[in-house]
Motif scaffolding. Structure first.
Motif, PDB file in Angstrom:
ATOM      1  N   CYS A 273       0.853  -1.193   0.000  1.00 36.72           N
ATOM      2  CA  CYS A 273       0.000   0.000   0.000  1.00 36.72           C
ATOM      3  C   CYS A 273       0.885   1.238   0.000  1.00 36.72           C
TER       4      CYS A 273
ATOM      5  N   SER B  26      -2.977   6.148   1.156  1.00 35.78           N
ATOM      6  CA  SER B  26      -4.045   5.875   2.124  1.00 35.78           C
ATOM      7  C   SER B  26      -5.239   5.225   1.450  1.00 35.78           C
TER       8      SER B  26
ATOM      9  N   ASP C  68      -5.161   3.237  -1.202  1.00 40.22           N
ATOM     10  CA  ASP C  68      -4.814   1.825  -1.406  1.00 40.22           C
ATOM     11  C   ASP C  68      -5.050   1.026  -0.126  1.00 40.22           C
ATOM     12  N   SER C  69      -4.633   1.585   0.995  1.00 38.29           N
ATOM     13  CA  SER C  69      -4.713   0.875   2.272  1.00 38.29           C
ATOM     14  C   SER C  69      -6.147   0.538   2.643  1.00 38.29           C
TER      15      SER C  69
ATOM     16  N   ARG D 154      -7.299  -3.342   3.236  1.00 37.99           N
ATOM     17  CA  ARG D 154      -7.744  -3.758   4.575  1.00 37.99           C
ATOM     18  C   ARG D 154      -9.190  -4.259   4.555  1.00 37.99           C
TER      19      ARG D 154
ATOM     20  N   GLY E  35      -7.554   6.019   8.944  1.00 30.34           N
ATOM     21  CA  GLY E  35      -6.132   5.855   8.676  1.00 30.34           C
ATOM     22  C   GLY E  35      -5.307   6.879   9.443  1.00 30.34           C
TER      23      GLY E  35
ATOM     24  N   ASN F 223      -0.080   1.501   8.357  1.00 34.88           N
ATOM     25  CA  ASN F 223       1.042   0.659   7.965  1.00 34.88           C
ATOM     26  C   ASN F 223       2.059   0.677   9.104  1.00 34.88           C
TER      27      ASN F 223
ATOM     28  N   ARG G 168       5.098  -1.509   3.903  1.00 32.70           N
ATOM     29  CA  ARG G 168       3.910  -1.236   3.102  1.00 32.70           C
ATOM     30  C   ARG G 168       3.008  -2.458   2.966  1.00 32.70           C
TER      31      ARG G 168
ATOM     32  N   SER H  67      -0.304  -4.187   8.021  1.00 31.33           N
ATOM     33  CA  SER H  67      -1.135  -3.158   8.655  1.00 31.33           C
ATOM     34  C   SER H  67      -1.442  -3.537  10.088  1.00 31.33           C
TER      35      SER H  67
END
Length: 449
Positions: free
Chosen positions: A317, A320, A322-323, A327, A340, A421, A425, A428
């Motif tokens: 990721c 943010s 992407d994360s 998740r 985040g 993260n 990357r 998490s």
């Protein structure tokens, strides 16, 4: 005969402003050597339709106001790439203009990166390259999505100029652009973000362009389009996949042993360290700067008997956005952009390191931060982030388990459950804000717009 140069103005300018004001002294100095022909960028700016940009920025990056352009630049510098709005229209425009017959390119700031993109596109299409390129205050990082440089430096004589005191586009960003060109010449003037005005600096440009007036020596022919298709794109990002695609991608990654609620015994740090040592890492996680911060963070949480959930390894990721997708695909709830915990490393005017933490959907207020820590406070470079935090940009956790000492300042609006993260990357963590506050001494302040 004097060289005919296509001039590409900067963001928030236009052809008239650039020729009559910004490059006025340069044009005088170039008399008999080169003639500049400037064209207007196609996109009017939200705050003044007379001023133009070669591309604009989404509302997630910029609110369209003149007074927040510096904050926009600071935000962009922490990213490997970004999505420019209207870039392809501008690239088509300058390609059409180039067909009218020019010898070279002179670009300033946003116009400099567009000039470099034009050079790359001409090579990709197998068309004759410019005889020279003068790129002033340009930036090679971050790379706009849609700009694809070939895997090898462009074989075009180039001069790259920047201001040693430029707080808008720092020297390292301009130097990164120079690496895209073969045997690039560089020069730093003593000023800030402007076309140099002093005779000594302008003479550097004149001397460089005079060398382009001479009959060019034999040089490698530009690669044909078919060959350049094999060149690797630099720092570009494909559209985010859907949740089903991400779930399929996640299945290719081995599950982390400590996933779920973890209650490491505070009285037995040796067991915590042993658990970290037994972690199975992906090859990409072992690449520099490595797993040190992740391991220090796990030890820190173990010593504090902290409760948290961990997910990973998962697809890397970098942003943010992407994360959030990854998740959710991994089965987590309580995941939003606001949850985040975005960590940003700053260098203060006093030369100390400031580790700021804020919700990922919020923007750091440079006005507030600089009021507290000095006007010269700036975003850390990618190299500084790696050296101070032991992480790649985008992997910095909100807890300072770093090799270097930093001061951590957290915005007051951080939500009750946070996701982040954790030094890599590809991994998490999730924990409550109350648990987060219990692990380290933190300073809370209003640091967002």
């Amino acid at each position: 005969m004097a060289l005919r140069l296509l001039a590409l103005h900067g963001f928030g300018q236009n052809a008239e402003v650039f020729i009559q004001k910004r490059a006025k002294e340069l044009i005088r100095k170039l008399k008999g050597t080169a003639v500049l022909h400037a064209i207007d960028a196609p996109h009017p700016l939200p705050y003044d339709a007379n001023l133009r940009g070669w591309w604009l920025y989404g509302s997630d990056l910029w609110d369209g106001k003149a007074e927040t352009i510096q904050a926009l630049a600071d935000t962009l510098l922490q990213r490997p790439s970004f999505r420019p709005e209207g870039l392809q229209e501008s690239l088509s425009l300058v390609l059409t203009e180039w067909e009218k017959g020019y010898d070279g390119i002179l670009g300033f700031s946003q116009g400099a990166i567009l000039g470099a993109a034009l050079c790359a596109e001409l090579q990709r299409k197998g068309l004759p390259p410019p005889r020279c390129a003068v790129l002033i205050s340009g930036f090679g990082k971050p790379v706009p999505e849609g700009v694809i440089f070939p895997s090898r430096p462009l074989p075009i004589p180039s001069l790259h100029i920047w201001g040693a005191e430029d707080d808008h586009i720092p020297a390292w960003a301009s130097e990164a652009l120079a690496t895209r060109f073969e045997a690039a010449k560089t020069h730093a003037h003593g000023g800030q973000h402007f076309v140099p005005q002093k005779a000594a600096d302008l003479n550097v440009v004149v001397d460089f362009l005079k060398s382009s007036l001479d009959p060019p020596a034999a040089s490698p022919k530009p690669e044909k389009a078919a060959a350049t298709k094999a060149g690797l794109p630099v720092s570009t990002r494909a559209p985010l996949p859907g949740l089903e695609e991400l779930k399929n991608a996640l299945s290719a990654y081995p599950p982390v042993k400590s996933c779920g609620q973890v209650h490491p015994p505070a009285a037995q740090p040796a067991e915590t360290a042993a658990a970290v040592e037994s972690t199975s890492y992906l090859p990409e996680e072992l690449a520099p700067p490595g797993t040190g911060t992740y391991e220090r963070l796990k030890a820190l949480l173990g010593a504090a008997s902290a409760e948290f959930s961990e997910l990973g390894p998962h697809p890397p990721c970098r942003t943010s956005e992407d994360s959030v997708q990854v998740r959710l695909a991994g089965g987590w709830s309580d995941v939003t952009l606001h949850s985040g915990a975005k960590a940003m490393l700053l260098r203060t005017a006093a030369g100390t390191w400031l580790h700021t933490v804020l919700p990922a959907d919020c923007k750091l207020s440079w006005k507030k931060v600089r009021a507290l820590h000095g006007k010269g406070t700036r975003m850390a470079t990618e190299e500084e982030v790696a050296a101070v935090t032991g992480c790649l940009p985008g992997a910095v956790p909100p807890l300072a388990a770093f090799p270097e000492k930093v001061m951590t300042v957290v915005d007051n609006t951080l939500p009750e459950t946070i996701n982040f993260n954790c030094g890599l990357r590809t991994r998490s963590m999730q924990m409550t804000r109350k648990m987060f506050e219990s692990v380290q001494d933190l300073v809370f302040a209003d640091i967002i717009d």
